[in-house]
Design a protein around this motif. Sequence first.
Motif, PDB file in Angstrom:
ATOM      1  N   VAL A 190       0.933  -1.247   0.122  1.00 31.75           N
ATOM      2  CA  VAL A 190      -0.078  -0.011  -0.128  1.00 31.75           C
ATOM      3  C   VAL A 190       0.778   1.314  -0.057  1.00 31.75           C
ATOM      4  N   THR A 191       1.929   1.191   0.598  1.00 31.78           N
ATOM      5  CA  THR A 191       2.898   2.397   0.687  1.00 31.78           C
ATOM      6  C   THR A 191       3.406   2.916  -0.743  1.00 31.78           C
ATOM      7  N   ILE A 192       3.200   2.008  -1.986  1.00 34.25           N
ATOM      8  CA  ILE A 192       3.716   2.558  -3.201  1.00 34.25           C
ATOM      9  C   ILE A 192       2.569   3.514  -3.563  1.00 34.25           C
ATOM     10  N   THR A 208      -4.583   5.627   9.804  1.00 25.55           N
ATOM     11  CA  THR A 208      -4.109   4.431   9.184  1.00 25.55           C
ATOM     12  C   THR A 208      -4.699   3.040  10.202  1.00 25.55           C
ATOM     13  N   CYS A 209      -4.969   2.141   9.531  1.00 24.91           N
ATOM     14  CA  CYS A 209      -5.549   0.806  10.216  1.00 24.91           C
ATOM     15  C   CYS A 209      -5.271  -0.343   9.246  1.00 24.91           C
ATOM     16  N   LYS A 216       3.508  -0.224  10.457  1.00 29.70           N
ATOM     17  CA  LYS A 216       4.744   0.423  10.703  1.00 29.70           C
ATOM     18  C   LYS A 216       5.424   1.007   9.598  1.00 29.70           C
ATOM     19  N   PHE A 217       5.306   0.575   8.303  1.00 33.48           N
ATOM     20  CA  PHE A 217       5.989   0.903   7.171  1.00 33.48           C
ATOM     21  C   PHE A 217       5.085   2.409   6.870  1.00 33.48           C
ATOM     22  N   VAL A 218       3.838   2.333   6.876  1.00 27.58           N
ATOM     23  CA  VAL A 218       3.000   3.521   6.628  1.00 27.58           C
ATOM     24  C   VAL A 218       3.437   4.776   7.315  1.00 27.58           C
ATOM     25  N   LEU A 223       6.234   9.901   8.096  1.00 25.89           N
ATOM     26  CA  LEU A 223       7.168  10.786   8.978  1.00 25.89           C
ATOM     27  C   LEU A 223       8.128  11.176   7.813  1.00 25.89           C
ATOM     28  N   LYS A 224       8.715  10.366   6.762  1.00 29.77           N
ATOM     29  CA  LYS A 224       9.712  10.894   5.879  1.00 29.77           C
ATOM     30  C   LYS A 224       9.082  11.996   4.901  1.00 29.77           C
TER      31      LYS A 224
END
Length: 275
Positions: A190-192, A208-209, A216-218, A223-224
């Motif tokens: 999903v992060t893509i 997010t859920c 964790k990755f989201v 933050l980035k």
Amino acid sequence: MANIYLPDIAVIKDIIQETSDTKTFVLEFRDSKIKKAFEFKSGQFVEVSVFGVGEVPIGISSNPLKKENFEITVRAVGSVTNVLHQKGIGDEIGIRGPLGNGTFPVDEMTGKDILIIGGGIGLPPLRSLILPILDNRKKFGKFTILYGARTPGDRVYKNLLKKWSESPKVEFHETVDVADDGWTGNVGVVTILLDEIEIDPNNTAAYTCGPPIMIKFVIQELLKRGLPEDMIISTLERYMKCGVGKCGHCAIGHKYICTDGPVFSYKEIKALPEG
Ligand SMILES: Cc1cc2nc3c(=O)[nH]c(=O)nc-3n(C[C@H](O)[C@H](O)[C@H](O)COP(=O)(O)OP(=O)(O)OC[C@H]3O[C@@H](n4cnc5c(N)ncnc54)[C@H](O)[C@@H]3O)c2cc1C
Ligand code: FES
């Protein structure tokens, strides 16, 4: 004083088969007074009793602004949820709740861009936030929903996803981990999808859920992109028993997920021992 461990009886009014292992149950309290008094906030959950089997915590997935009934969306994974899946329309189950004090902040985010990132069976609790935002669309800035599922068949709320993808009220992107023959959309985690959208880090609230690894990755990616820690809002899932802050099963450090959560900002999550 009412007994906090005693469930109220709810009747299953409808069942929607979402995926091979996930169903949405439309529920209505048998007692009209309880039905009338039942109110919940986005992000709250209920303890669902399947009599003779056990009790499980499940997020409420329907619109808190709609009062006539409420919905839960449940994946069959074990002893209680498998038996719940065998129930039919007209059958009765027990409900304690609504539970949880940490809910998705909504009114506080008036004027902000809203970004929602759901993974798999994490979309149902977020739906209780998405639907009232759509009902009050003018109160918010840009509204974006990102959704990831394992396969096309694992996508819950397929009709709603189609509606969102065609709606001018929301920018909707989705992806699957593994495509099938008919899938022409994105493939990947999903992060893509975060690379497909513009985020204003100074004016966005992100919710997010989903599975803990996805969350964790989201959070890392948000933050980035410069989102403040208190504007990243997530649910935390832990094994629960009582759901009302008595048994200690859900404790992380000095917080109880059932009564302090289940929704927390990343600022709060970071302060927890496992944060
Ligand atoms: C606040 C909250 C909201 C939830 N909302 C939803 C929801 O909207 N829809 C939904 O389908 N599920 C939701 N869950 C998860 C749901 O509570 C579990 O799937 C359920 O308790 C499993 O019970 P069972 O008796 O069917 O399975 P069990 O027989 O107890 O276990 C079967 C498998 O599921 C795992 N499992 C059991 N409980 C949990 C848990 N709490 N978290 C992660 N894995 C677990 C076990 O390790 C085991 O591998 C939520 C959990 C919490 C804490
Ligand atoms: S589940 Fe009992 S204290 Fe949270």
